[in-house]
Design an enzyme around this catalytic site. Structure first.
Site, mmCIF file in Angstrom:
data_model
loop_
_atom_site.group_PDB
_atom_site.id
_atom_site.type_symbol
_atom_site.label_atom_id
_atom_site.label_comp_id
_atom_site.label_asym_id
_atom_site.label_seq_id
_atom_site.Cartn_x
_atom_site.Cartn_y
_atom_site.Cartn_z
ATOM 1 C CB ALA A 112 33.777 41.549 46.408
ATOM 2 C CD GLU B 77 38.152 35.025 39.690
ATOM 3 O OE1 GLU B 77 39.052 35.692 40.227
ATOM 4 O OE2 GLU B 77 37.108 35.511 39.239
ATOM 5 C CB ILE C 204 36.371 50.358 46.144
ATOM 6 C CG1 ILE C 204 35.448 50.081 44.947
ATOM 7 C CG2 ILE C 204 36.266 49.244 47.183
ATOM 8 C CD1 ILE C 204 35.859 48.894 44.102
ATOM 9 C CB VAL D 242 37.936 42.970 46.983
ATOM 10 C CG1 VAL D 242 37.459 42.088 48.125
ATOM 11 C CG2 VAL D 242 38.499 44.272 47.530
ATOM 12 N N GLY D 243 40.392 42.909 44.247
ATOM 13 C CA GLY D 243 40.694 43.567 42.966
ATOM 14 C C GLY D 243 40.628 42.548 41.839
ATOM 15 N NE ARG D 244 39.091 42.063 37.138
ATOM 16 C CZ ARG D 244 37.970 42.560 37.657
ATOM 17 N NH1 ARG D 244 37.715 42.420 38.940
ATOM 18 N NH2 ARG D 244 37.086 43.174 36.895
ATOM 19 C CG HIS E 14 35.159 37.782 40.699
ATOM 20 N ND1 HIS E 14 36.154 37.811 39.731
ATOM 21 C CD2 HIS E 14 34.720 39.060 40.792
ATOM 22 C CE1 HIS E 14 36.296 39.053 39.270
ATOM 23 N NE2 HIS E 14 35.433 39.828 39.906
ATOM 24 C CG ASP F 243 35.320 38.330 45.806
ATOM 25 O OD1 ASP F 243 34.562 37.387 46.106
ATOM 26 O OD2 ASP F 243 35.066 39.160 44.903
HETATM 27 C C1 GLV Z 1 33.933 42.946 39.237
HETATM 28 O O1 GLV Z 1 34.888 42.302 39.474
HETATM 29 C C2 GLV Z 1 33.989 44.271 38.663
HETATM 30 O O2 GLV Z 1 35.042 44.661 38.148
HETATM 31 O O3 GLV Z 1 32.967 44.967 38.704
#
Ligand code: GLV
Length: 310
Positions: free
Chosen positions: A273, A252, A153, A221-223, A271, A247
């Protein structure tokens, strides 16, 4: 490998894998699980997607399991629960583009103040002054962007950022702490692209946030659990952080009344993304290619090895 029995999600795109004339996979017997039903009997492998913890635990107890393909990029929901000896595969390549585009969109929206203009629109106010701690309207020209986690990514996002004139640097697990801190001190934007592991949980805390320049923005956009949420809220409230594009959050979803809901310099998405309208179709195609690789005796892409890094 022939004669495999494989468990799949109960979605039309995955049911089509049984139909040879629709580009399916011959020689594999499929069974489908739902949010409440797990098929009986042994299986060689399974494709895990969109499962809750209870069904996932029941699925992972399936006898005879040799491999699990999770159609997510993250593996934190599976790793602790995987029986010994079962090979794990993930599907980063299914999500790279959308997650990178989402991160870039959040950055551009923040740079152009879209969040505060949208809030002003709701109040029927024509103008929306910069929020305390936030910079005026900017572009990404010359901005220092630090990608914390530099895998698939990260490389995708780096490519997308190049035409914007940003200076992109990556932090990897091998980056020494002093070098990492130096990068964080210089950053205008820090984008979290890390997996959630015992080593990365809480890496963004009061100490790390204190390294950032006043007005820097954080993108996650990770965790959610990469960030100590209370420390983030403090930095957002005291204006030391310009803002955050989130995100993912911890907890959550956010509970009612959580301070992040009403923080004006926060752009929240639920969540999504990696979500695109064709995601399920692409997930089924990836599954088909994966099974064909297995049948032909090739190791499919995405094998997750112990001691996963970033
Ligand atoms: C979504 O959060 C994934 O890990 O694909």
């Amino acid at each position: 490998m022939t004669g495999m029995r494989v468990l799949l999600p109960d979605l039309p795109e995955f049911r089509a894998l049984s139909h040879h004339d629709e580009g399916g996979v011959p020689g594999v017997t499929f069974d489908h699980y739902t949010r409440t039903h797990v098929p009986d009997g042994p299986a060689d492998g399974m494709v895990l997607w969109m499962t809750g913890p209870q069904i996932r635990a029941r699925l992972l107890a399936t006898p005879g399991l040799k491999w699990v393909l999770t159609l997510t990029a993250g593996i934190d929901h599976v790793q602790g629960a995987l029986p010994p000896g079962v090979a794990l595969f993930n599907a980063s390549r299914l999500h790279d583009r959308a997650v990178a585009v989402h991160a870039l969109s959040g950055m551009l929206a923040a740079a152009r103040g879209l969040h505060r203009f949208r809030d002003a629109q709701g109040r029927r106010h024509w103008d929306a002054p910069a929020l305390p701690g936030d910079s005026a309207l900017t572009t990404l020209d010359g901005a220092n962007v630090v990608l914390w986690g530099y895998g698939h990514i990260g490389r995708n996002l780096e490519e997308l950022l190049a035409p914007h004139g940003a200076h992109v640097r990556g932090i990897r697990s091998a980056t020494p702490t002093d070098e990492r801190d130096e990068l964080l001190r210089a950053a205008d934007w820090v984008v979290l692209l890390l997996p959630s592991t015992p080593d990365t949980r809480g890496v963004v805390n009061a100490d790390t946030l204190a390294l950032l320049k006043p007005g820097a923005w954080l993108v996650n956009v990770g965790r959610g659990n990469l960030i100590v949420t209370d420390d983030l809220v403090t930095a957002l409230r005291d204006g030391s952080l310009g803002g955050a594009v989130l995100d993912v959050t911890d907890p959550e979803p956010l509970p009612e009344g959580h301070p992040l809901w009403t923080q004006p310099n926060v752009i929240l998405t639920p969540h999504i993304a990696s979500t695109t309208t064709d995601l399920v179709t692409r997930g089924a195609h990836l599954t088909r290619d994966f099974l064909i690789d297995l049948q032909q005796g090739h190791e499919p892409d995405g094998r997750v090895t112990a001691g996963r890094t970033y």
